[in-house]
Design a protein around this motif. Structure first.
Motif, PDB file in Angstrom:
ATOM      1  N   ALA A 108       0.832  -1.209   0.000  1.00 27.80           N
ATOM      2  CA  ALA A 108       0.000   0.000   0.000  1.00 27.80           C
ATOM      3  C   ALA A 108       0.865   1.257   0.000  1.00 27.80           C
ATOM      4  N   ALA A 109       2.037   1.175   0.628  1.00 29.08           N
ATOM      5  CA  ALA A 109       2.925   2.336   0.689  1.00 29.08           C
ATOM      6  C   ALA A 109       3.493   2.698  -0.676  1.00 29.08           C
ATOM      7  N   ILE A 110       3.521   1.733  -1.623  1.00 37.32           N
ATOM      8  CA  ILE A 110       3.984   2.055  -2.982  1.00 37.32           C
ATOM      9  C   ILE A 110       2.800   2.040  -3.961  1.00 37.32           C
ATOM     10  N   ASN A 111       1.618   2.271  -3.387  1.00 40.68           N
ATOM     11  CA  ASN A 111       0.387   2.429  -4.183  1.00 40.68           C
ATOM     12  C   ASN A 111      -0.014   1.153  -4.918  1.00 40.68           C
ATOM     13  N   LEU A 112       0.167   0.028  -4.270  1.00 42.71           N
ATOM     14  CA  LEU A 112      -0.268  -1.254  -4.823  1.00 42.71           C
ATOM     15  C   LEU A 112      -1.100  -1.995  -3.786  1.00 42.71           C
ATOM     16  N   THR A 113      -1.967  -2.857  -4.251  1.00 41.44           N
ATOM     17  CA  THR A 113      -2.715  -3.744  -3.369  1.00 41.44           C
ATOM     18  C   THR A 113      -2.182  -5.160  -3.531  1.00 41.44           C
ATOM     19  N   ARG A 114      -2.564  -6.012  -2.623  1.00 43.20           N
ATOM     20  CA  ARG A 114      -2.156  -7.410  -2.686  1.00 43.20           C
ATOM     21  C   ARG A 114      -2.640  -8.060  -3.984  1.00 43.20           C
ATOM     22  N   GLU A 115      -3.820  -7.669  -4.438  1.00 36.59           N
ATOM     23  CA  GLU A 115      -4.394  -8.241  -5.647  1.00 36.59           C
ATOM     24  C   GLU A 115      -3.655  -7.805  -6.912  1.00 36.59           C
ATOM     25  N   GLN A 116      -2.839  -6.762  -6.823  1.00 33.68           N
ATOM     26  CA  GLN A 116      -2.090  -6.287  -7.986  1.00 33.68           C
ATOM     27  C   GLN A 116      -0.703  -6.923  -8.088  1.00 33.68           C
ATOM     28  N   ALA A 117      -0.382  -7.789  -7.155  1.00 36.52           N
ATOM     29  CA  ALA A 117       0.891  -8.507  -7.172  1.00 36.52           C
ATOM     30  C   ALA A 117       0.618 -10.005  -7.230  1.00 36.52           C
ATOM     31  N   TYR A 118       1.673 -10.782  -7.464  1.00 35.08           N
ATOM     32  CA  TYR A 118       1.561 -12.239  -7.458  1.00 35.08           C
ATOM     33  C   TYR A 118       2.516 -12.749  -6.395  1.00 35.08           C
ATOM     34  N   LEU A 119       1.993 -13.471  -5.410  1.00 32.52           N
ATOM     35  CA  LEU A 119       2.757 -13.896  -4.240  1.00 32.52           C
ATOM     36  C   LEU A 119       2.998 -15.401  -4.276  1.00 32.52           C
ATOM     37  N   ALA A 120       4.234 -15.797  -3.991  1.00 25.93           N
ATOM     38  CA  ALA A 120       4.589 -17.218  -3.984  1.00 25.93           C
ATOM     39  C   ALA A 120       5.757 -17.423  -3.022  1.00 25.93           C
ATOM     40  N   ASN A 121       6.212 -18.670  -2.917  1.00 24.60           N
ATOM     41  CA  ASN A 121       7.352 -19.030  -2.082  1.00 24.60           C
ATOM     42  C   ASN A 121       8.289 -19.945  -2.855  1.00 24.60           C
ATOM     43  N   THR A 122       9.517 -20.069  -2.366  1.00 26.55           N
ATOM     44  CA  THR A 122      10.449 -20.996  -3.000  1.00 26.55           C
ATOM     45  C   THR A 122      10.003 -22.435  -2.817  1.00 26.55           C
ATOM     46  N   LEU A 123       9.284 -22.719  -1.729  1.00 25.94           N
ATOM     47  CA  LEU A 123       8.720 -24.042  -1.472  1.00 25.94           C
ATOM     48  C   LEU A 123       7.214 -23.913  -1.267  1.00 25.94           C
ATOM     49  N   PRO A 124       6.432 -24.839  -1.783  1.00 25.56           N
ATOM     50  CA  PRO A 124       4.987 -24.750  -1.586  1.00 25.56           C
ATOM     51  C   PRO A 124       4.503 -25.409  -0.299  1.00 25.56           C
ATOM     52  N   TRP A 125       5.413 -26.110   0.411  1.00 27.86           N
ATOM     53  CA  TRP A 125       5.017 -26.816   1.637  1.00 27.86           C
ATOM     54  C   TRP A 125       5.883 -26.355   2.799  1.00 27.86           C
ATOM     55  N   ARG A 126       5.270 -26.269   3.965  1.00 30.20           N
ATOM     56  CA  ARG A 126       5.994 -25.832   5.157  1.00 30.20           C
ATOM     57  C   ARG A 126       6.828 -26.973   5.732  1.00 30.20           C
ATOM     58  N   PRO A 127       8.114 -26.757   6.005  1.00 27.30           N
ATOM     59  CA  PRO A 127       8.922 -27.773   6.685  1.00 27.30           C
ATOM     60  C   PRO A 127       8.440 -27.960   8.129  1.00 27.30           C
ATOM     61  N   PRO A 128       8.550 -29.168   8.665  1.00 26.00           N
ATOM     62  CA  PRO A 128       8.074 -29.416  10.034  1.00 26.00           C
ATOM     63  C   PRO A 128       8.782 -28.516  11.048  1.00 26.00           C
ATOM     64  N   GLY A 129       8.002 -27.965  11.968  1.00 24.88           N
ATOM     65  CA  GLY A 129       8.572 -27.129  13.007  1.00 24.88           C
ATOM     66  C   GLY A 129       9.161 -25.829  12.495  1.00 24.88           C
ATOM     67  N   ASN A 130       8.838 -25.483  11.256  1.00 25.31           N
ATOM     68  CA  ASN A 130       9.353 -24.252  10.650  1.00 25.31           C
ATOM     69  C   ASN A 130      10.873 -24.268  10.499  1.00 25.31           C
ATOM     70  N   ARG A 131      11.451 -25.452  10.371  1.00 24.56           N
ATOM     71  CA  ARG A 131      12.908 -25.564  10.195  1.00 24.56           C
ATOM     72  C   ARG A 131      13.295 -25.059   8.803  1.00 24.56           C
ATOM     73  N   PRO A 132      14.584 -24.736   8.587  1.00 29.90           N
ATOM     74  CA  PRO A 132      15.032 -24.331   7.247  1.00 29.90           C
ATOM     75  C   PRO A 132      14.889 -25.487   6.252  1.00 29.90           C
ATOM     76  N   ALA A 133      14.643 -25.151   5.008  1.00 27.95           N
ATOM     77  CA  ALA A 133      14.550 -26.172   3.965  1.00 27.95           C
ATOM     78  C   ALA A 133      15.930 -26.750   3.680  1.00 27.95           C
ATOM     79  N   THR A 134      15.989 -28.029   3.334  1.00 28.43           N
ATOM     80  CA  THR A 134      17.250 -28.659   2.981  1.00 28.43           C
ATOM     81  C   THR A 134      17.589 -28.347   1.521  1.00 28.43           C
ATOM     82  N   PRO A 135      18.860 -28.457   1.138  1.00 28.96           N
ATOM     83  CA  PRO A 135      19.216 -28.237  -0.273  1.00 28.96           C
ATOM     84  C   PRO A 135      18.453 -29.153  -1.227  1.00 28.96           C
ATOM     85  N   LEU A 136      18.222 -30.411  -0.831  1.00 28.22           N
ATOM     86  CA  LEU A 136      17.488 -31.328  -1.697  1.00 28.22           C
ATOM     87  C   LEU A 136      16.049 -30.871  -1.876  1.00 28.22           C
TER      88      LEU A 136
END
Length: 301
Positions: free
Chosen positions: A179-207
């Protein structure tokens, strides 16, 4: 100790459990499992060995034949009992080489002609074991043809529960930044490097990162953004290919060339979760997002 201090301690403990991934209580009172096991063992009736009278009236020749047969049958019985146990203890994917799983991921990603196809391909991919520990797949949120794509590292607890990237407090922080740069969430596309959460929020492994990378690359190609903001150290390193920490990568433009020879500008920046924990760093993130705003304005001309 005052009531206020006691309440604060409980709030800190609950917050710690939430960040560790605890979402349910097993019991209100502690259970001594060692004492419980000892009680069960004491309650078991003792068994006395029963004599084997099967050869009492047998002739020496018959007894010898029975003993020989027993010796030959025993190893076979042991083998028959052990094989199912060994097979059950090994996950189905453990015997498959990572190279084979990675090639499967690449084939599935290349076969996706649309983002809907890609989401179905990711949901059907069993090579990444995170799929079986996460509650939901966090594929994306926002507009598919947006000029701005925001990529985080791994889904958090709120993302996992909702199945939507950047949910909860981190998502609210990102909404305010946009909003501070005059955009809404709907005007962007949001994703992650992984689509699934690792157990306990641990870091993802290289594999895990390698197995999911073909899907992310295909996702970027299908969205075809003008600018990508990589939020957090893992996402910044994955997309820039650099080993430098986020505080050295942020504030500088990088580029990514997709398999389709498409060049995309990348701005690494600080993750909203980090900004919530260290509000003093917001001024650096604001500098990054101002540069993103100017780059988007240049592309619009």
């Amino acid at each position: 100790m005052s009531d206020t201090a006691i309440t604060a301690n409980w709030e800190d403990l609950i917050r710690f459990y939430a960040e560790a991934g605890v979402d349910s209580a097993l019991s209100d009172a502690p259970i001594d499992r060692f004492a419980e096991a000892a009680t069960l063992a004491a309650a078991q009736p003792k068994r006395t060995a029963q004599p084997d009278n099967s050869m009492r009236n047998a002739t020496p020749a018959q007894a010898g034949g029975m003993q020989s047969q027993a010796r030959s049958d025993a190893p076979q019985a042991n083998r028959t009992q052990q094989k199912p146990q060994a097979a059950a203890s090994v996950p189905a994917q453990a015997a498959i080489a990572p190279e084979v799983l990675l090639e499967d991921a690449r084939k599935l990603a290349r076969s996706a002609a649309s983002l809907d196809d890609l989401q179905q391909a990711m949901a059907g991919f069993d090579g990444c074991r995170l799929k079986f520990t996460a509650k939901n797949i966090c594929f994306a949120d926002g507009t598919a043809d947006a000029e701005l794509m925001v990529i985080g590292d791994t889904p958090g607890r709120d993302d996992d529960l909702e199945g939507i990237p950047f949910s909860g407090p981190a998502g609210q922080m990102l909404n305010r930044i946009l909003a501070a740069i005059n955009l809404t969430r709907e005007q962007a596309y949001l994703a992650n490097t992984l689509p699934w959460r690792p157990p306990g929020n641990r870091p993802a492994t290289p594999l895990e990162l390698d197995l999911c990378r073909p899907f992310l690359d295909r996702q970027i190609e299908l969205v075809a953004p003008k600018v990508i903001v990589a939020l957090g150290d893992p996402a910044a390193k994955a997309l820039t290919g650099s080993r430098e920490p986020i505080y050295k990568l942020r504030g500088n433009w990088h580029s990514l060339t997709t398999a389709g020879e498409q060049s995309v500008a990348i701005m690494p920046s600080l993750h909203p979760d980090y900004l919530l924990r260290t509000p003093a760093q917001k001024r650096f993130a604001w500098e990054d997002w101002l540069m993103v705003k100017m780059r988007l304005a240049e592309n619009a001309v």
